[in-house]
Design a protein around this motif. Structure first.
Motif, PDB file in Angstrom:
ATOM      1  N   VAL A  69      -2.082  11.440  -9.569  1.00 55.38           N
ATOM      2  CA  VAL A  69      -3.415  10.894  -9.290  1.00 55.38           C
ATOM      3  C   VAL A  69      -3.287   9.719  -8.324  1.00 55.38           C
ATOM      4  CG1 VAL A  69      -5.513   9.928 -10.296  1.00 55.38           C
ATOM      5  CG2 VAL A  69      -4.159  11.591 -11.596  1.00 55.38           C
ATOM      6  N   TYR A  70      -4.170   9.680  -7.316  1.00 54.44           N
ATOM      7  CA  TYR A  70      -4.161   8.633  -6.295  1.00 54.44           C
ATOM      8  C   TYR A  70      -5.381   7.731  -6.474  1.00 54.44           C
ATOM      9  CZ  TYR A  70      -0.740  11.633  -3.937  1.00 54.44           C
ATOM     10  OH  TYR A  70       0.351  12.396  -3.639  1.00 54.44           O
ATOM     11  N   ARG A  71      -5.169   6.421  -6.221  1.00 50.91           N
ATOM     12  CA  ARG A  71      -6.265   5.458  -6.326  1.00 50.91           C
ATOM     13  C   ARG A  71      -6.053   4.352  -5.299  1.00 50.91           C
ATOM     14  NH1 ARG A  71      -7.345   0.630  -9.084  1.00 50.91           N
ATOM     15  NH2 ARG A  71      -5.210   0.588  -9.908  1.00 50.91           N
ATOM     16  N   ALA A  72      -7.140   3.949  -4.643  1.00 47.46           N
ATOM     17  CA  ALA A  72      -7.052   2.898  -3.628  1.00 47.46           C
ATOM     18  C   ALA A  72      -6.884   1.536  -4.291  1.00 47.46           C
ATOM     19  CB  ALA A  72      -8.300   2.909  -2.754  1.00 47.46           C
ATOM     20  N   LEU A  73      -6.005   0.706  -3.713  1.00 47.35           N
ATOM     21  CA  LEU A  73      -5.789  -0.654  -4.208  1.00 47.35           C
ATOM     22  C   LEU A  73      -6.453  -1.699  -3.321  1.00 47.35           C
ATOM     23  CD1 LEU A  73      -2.000  -0.401  -5.159  1.00 47.35           C
ATOM     24  CD2 LEU A  73      -3.965  -0.313  -6.702  1.00 47.35           C
ATOM     25  N   GLY A  74      -6.965  -1.266  -2.185  1.00 40.98           N
ATOM     26  CA  GLY A  74      -7.618  -2.203  -1.288  1.00 40.98           C
ATOM     27  C   GLY A  74      -6.638  -2.872  -0.337  1.00 40.98           C
ATOM     28  N   SER A  75      -7.138  -3.856   0.393  1.00 37.74           N
ATOM     29  CA  SER A  75      -6.339  -4.543   1.415  1.00 37.74           C
ATOM     30  C   SER A  75      -5.885  -5.909   0.923  1.00 37.74           C
ATOM     31  CB  SER A  75      -7.158  -4.709   2.702  1.00 37.74           C
ATOM     32  OG  SER A  75      -7.540  -3.454   3.226  1.00 37.74           O
ATOM     33  N   LYS A  76      -4.769  -6.351   1.482  1.00 34.80           N
ATOM     34  CA  LYS A  76      -4.276  -7.703   1.249  1.00 34.80           C
ATOM     35  C   LYS A  76      -3.381  -8.078   2.416  1.00 34.80           C
ATOM     36  CE  LYS A  76      -0.094  -6.703  -1.465  1.00 34.80           C
ATOM     37  NZ  LYS A  76       0.608  -6.980  -2.742  1.00 34.80           N
ATOM     38  N   LYS A  77      -2.853  -9.292   2.392  1.00 34.81           N
ATOM     39  CA  LYS A  77      -1.990  -9.762   3.469  1.00 34.81           C
ATOM     40  C   LYS A  77      -0.556  -9.894   2.972  1.00 34.81           C
ATOM     41  CE  LYS A  77      -5.573 -12.183   6.096  1.00 34.81           C
ATOM     42  NZ  LYS A  77      -5.498 -11.256   7.241  1.00 34.81           N
ATOM     43  N   GLN A  78       0.381  -9.682   3.903  1.00 40.73           N
ATOM     44  CA  GLN A  78       1.801  -9.773   3.560  1.00 40.73           C
ATOM     45  C   GLN A  78       2.564 -10.355   4.746  1.00 40.73           C
ATOM     46  OE1 GLN A  78       3.725  -6.300   1.737  1.00 40.73           O
ATOM     47  NE2 GLN A  78       5.459  -6.567   3.135  1.00 40.73           N
ATOM     48  N   MET A  79       3.511 -11.227   4.449  1.00 39.02           N
ATOM     49  CA  MET A  79       4.371 -11.786   5.489  1.00 39.02           C
ATOM     50  C   MET A  79       5.468 -10.777   5.819  1.00 39.02           C
ATOM     51  SD  MET A  79       3.462 -14.765   6.631  1.00 39.02           S
ATOM     52  CE  MET A  79       4.999 -15.197   7.438  1.00 39.02           C
ATOM     53  N   ILE A  80       5.531 -10.389   7.083  1.00 40.85           N
ATOM     54  CA  ILE A  80       6.593  -9.507   7.566  1.00 40.85           C
ATOM     55  C   ILE A  80       7.249 -10.218   8.736  1.00 40.85           C
ATOM     56  CG2 ILE A  80       7.185  -7.252   8.519  1.00 40.85           C
ATOM     57  CD1 ILE A  80       4.781  -6.079   7.162  1.00 40.85           C
ATOM     58  N   GLY A  81       8.489 -10.628   8.544  1.00 39.32           N
ATOM     59  CA  GLY A  81       9.128 -11.458   9.556  1.00 39.32           C
ATOM     60  C   GLY A  81       8.445 -12.809   9.602  1.00 39.32           C
ATOM     61  N   GLU A  82       7.897 -13.154  10.750  1.00 33.02           N
ATOM     62  CA  GLU A  82       7.179 -14.416  10.909  1.00 33.02           C
ATOM     63  C   GLU A  82       5.682 -14.201  11.063  1.00 33.02           C
ATOM     64  OE1 GLU A  82       8.909 -16.372  14.221  1.00 33.02           O
ATOM     65  OE2 GLU A  82      10.869 -16.680  13.263  1.00 33.02           O
ATOM     66  N   GLU A  83       5.217 -12.994  10.802  1.00 34.30           N
ATOM     67  CA  GLU A  83       3.803 -12.681  11.000  1.00 34.30           C
ATOM     68  C   GLU A  83       3.133 -12.339   9.675  1.00 34.30           C
ATOM     69  OE1 GLU A  83       2.325 -13.054  13.793  1.00 34.30           O
ATOM     70  OE2 GLU A  83       4.103 -13.373  15.040  1.00 34.30           O
ATOM     71  N   LEU A  84       1.888 -12.779   9.539  1.00 36.35           N
ATOM     72  CA  LEU A  84       1.063 -12.445   8.387  1.00 36.35           C
ATOM     73  C   LEU A  84       0.135 -11.310   8.803  1.00 36.35           C
ATOM     74  CD1 LEU A  84       0.262 -13.211   5.473  1.00 36.35           C
ATOM     75  CD2 LEU A  84      -1.500 -14.702   6.461  1.00 36.35           C
ATOM     76  N   VAL A  85       0.315 -10.140   8.199  1.00 32.92           N
ATOM     77  CA  VAL A  85      -0.426  -8.953   8.633  1.00 32.92           C
ATOM     78  C   VAL A  85      -1.216  -8.375   7.468  1.00 32.92           C
ATOM     79  CG1 VAL A  85       1.247  -8.391  10.425  1.00 32.92           C
ATOM     80  CG2 VAL A  85       1.541  -7.453   8.139  1.00 32.92           C
ATOM     81  N   ASP A  86      -2.215  -7.562   7.814  1.00 32.12           N
ATOM     82  CA  ASP A  86      -3.034  -6.877   6.818  1.00 32.12           C
ATOM     83  C   ASP A  86      -2.358  -5.572   6.414  1.00 32.12           C
ATOM     84  OD1 ASP A  86      -5.121  -8.776   6.822  1.00 32.12           O
ATOM     85  OD2 ASP A  86      -5.942  -7.902   8.660  1.00 32.12           O
ATOM     86  N   ILE A  87      -2.365  -5.286   5.122  1.00 35.36           N
ATOM     87  CA  ILE A  87      -1.812  -4.035   4.619  1.00 35.36           C
ATOM     88  C   ILE A  87      -2.800  -3.417   3.637  1.00 35.36           C
ATOM     89  CG2 ILE A  87       0.608  -4.650   4.955  1.00 35.36           C
ATOM     90  CD1 ILE A  87       0.756  -5.472   2.049  1.00 35.36           C
ATOM     91  N   PHE A  88      -2.733  -2.100   3.509  1.00 34.27           N
ATOM     92  CA  PHE A  88      -3.632  -1.369   2.616  1.00 34.27           C
ATOM     93  C   PHE A  88      -2.792  -0.650   1.566  1.00 34.27           C
ATOM     94  CE2 PHE A  88      -6.095   2.363   1.323  1.00 34.27           C
ATOM     95  CZ  PHE A  88      -7.320   1.788   1.009  1.00 34.27           C
ATOM     96  N   CYS A 106       2.093   1.464  -3.298  1.00 27.32           N
ATOM     97  CA  CYS A 106       2.605   1.514  -1.927  1.00 27.32           C
ATOM     98  C   CYS A 106       1.591   0.874  -0.988  1.00 27.32           C
ATOM     99  CB  CYS A 106       2.870   2.958  -1.496  1.00 27.32           C
ATOM    100  SG  CYS A 106       4.100   3.826  -2.506  1.00 27.32           S
ATOM    101  N   TYR A 107       2.084  -0.006  -0.120  1.00 29.19           N
ATOM    102  CA  TYR A 107       1.217  -0.662   0.862  1.00 29.19           C
ATOM    103  C   TYR A 107       1.695  -0.297   2.270  1.00 29.19           C
ATOM    104  CZ  TYR A 107      -1.119  -3.449  -2.708  1.00 29.19           C
ATOM    105  OH  TYR A 107      -1.874  -3.844  -3.787  1.00 29.19           O
ATOM    106  N   PHE A 108       0.722  -0.102   3.164  1.00 30.90           N
ATOM    107  CA  PHE A 108       1.015   0.393   4.506  1.00 30.90           C
ATOM    108  C   PHE A 108       0.366  -0.494   5.565  1.00 30.90           C
ATOM    109  CE2 PHE A 108       1.245   3.906   1.599  1.00 30.90           C
ATOM    110  CZ  PHE A 108       2.321   4.663   2.032  1.00 30.90           C
ATOM    111  N   LEU A 109       1.013  -0.543   6.750  1.00 30.72           N
ATOM    112  CA  LEU A 109       0.396  -1.169   7.909  1.00 30.72           C
ATOM    113  C   LEU A 109      -0.733  -0.280   8.423  1.00 30.72           C
ATOM    114  CD1 LEU A 109       3.590  -2.340   9.839  1.00 30.72           C
ATOM    115  CD2 LEU A 109       2.078  -3.740   8.432  1.00 30.72           C
ATOM    116  N   ALA A 110      -1.503  -0.813   9.360  1.00 28.88           N
ATOM    117  CA  ALA A 110      -2.674  -0.080   9.844  1.00 28.88           C
ATOM    118  C   ALA A 110      -2.307   1.218  10.544  1.00 28.88           C
ATOM    119  CB  ALA A 110      -3.486  -0.967  10.789  1.00 28.88           C
TER     120      ALA A 110
END
Length: 242
Positions: A69-88, A106-110
């Motif tokens: 079963v799959y369910r959306a967790l929504g978006s949040k921010k994560q530090m990757i290297g020196e950048e703060l990016v949005d992940i879903f 599991c969280y993914f980049l855009a």
């Protein structure tokens, strides 16, 4: 026939065990393998939308068919290297008939790159350490997430084909092929030897400064040469003797 045969190999301290599982194809409607599951997660992450109660079939830890079963967790921010990016994020839960269910976040980049993955109840968390080259449709600009000195620079090097083993080998093969073709053509057209011999004799008599221009001004009629080569050569030689 009409069955899926799955061989499972388990390596333990005591040795290696092999298990064979058989499933009728009629029971696999809606089945999603682990590789297909990752592809589905990436597609859903790019769309940022998960249908409510989206359910497939998958194998649990005991290689038994179970609901996934799959369910959306929504978006949040994560530090990757020196950048703060949005992940879903997307949650996937695989029920089990024997043990407790297994749940993964599991969280993914855009653009669909996996940014982090964790199984609930486990102390191990997988996180992306450096931003990859982003695909079209991902983050707006690549330059925001890569330093200029990281851009690869390819120097243009001169091509010296004589020093390239592959190119030089192809050159030799092509050379021998052309020589064989020329030799075969001359054997099939004996009048060419007579033509060349007569023309070379004519060159020695006239001794022109520019051989190429001289040859273009004194061509042999090809059609007549093909019909009667010996007669044409004698006529050509007689007309240009003086």
């Amino acid at each position: 026939d009409d069955q899926l045969v799955l061989n499972r190999i388990i390596s333990e301290k005591e040795g290696v065990k092999t298990q064979t599982h058989t499933f009728p194809l009629s029971s696999l409607k809606g089945f999603v393998s682990d590789a297909s599951n990752l592809m589905i997660l990436r597609i859903l992450a790019r769309q940022k939308s998960v249908t409510e109660n989206m359910t497939f079939l998958s194998f649990d830890a005991d290689t038994a068919l179970s609901k996934s079963v799959y369910r959306a967790l929504g978006s949040k921010k994560q530090m990757i290297g020196e950048e703060l990016v949005d992940i879903f994020g997307i949650e996937r839960t695989v029920s089990s008939s024997k043990d407790s269910s297994g749940t993964w976040h599991c969280y993914f980049l855009a653009d669909g790159h996996l940014a982090s993955r964790v199984q609930l109840g486990s102390t191990v968390i997988m996180k992306l350490q450096h931003l990859p080259f982003l695909l079209n449709g991902g983050l707006k600009t690549l330059t925001l997430y890569m330093e200029k000195d990281q851009t690869p620079v390819f120097e243009k090097k001169p091509l010296i084909w004589e020093e390239d083993m592959e190119l030089y080998s192809k050159f030799l093969d092509r050379k021998e092929e052309l020589k064989a073709d020329y030799s075969s053509y001359i054997r099939q057209h004996p009048e060419i030897k007579a033509l060349l011999g007569d023309f070379l004799q004519f060159l020695l008599l006239r001794k022109p400064q520019d051989v190429f221009s001289f040859a273009s001004l004194h061509p042999l009629p090809l059609k007549v040469l093909q019909e009667n080569p010996l007669k044409t050569l004698k006529t050509f030689h007689r007309n240009n003797k003086h």
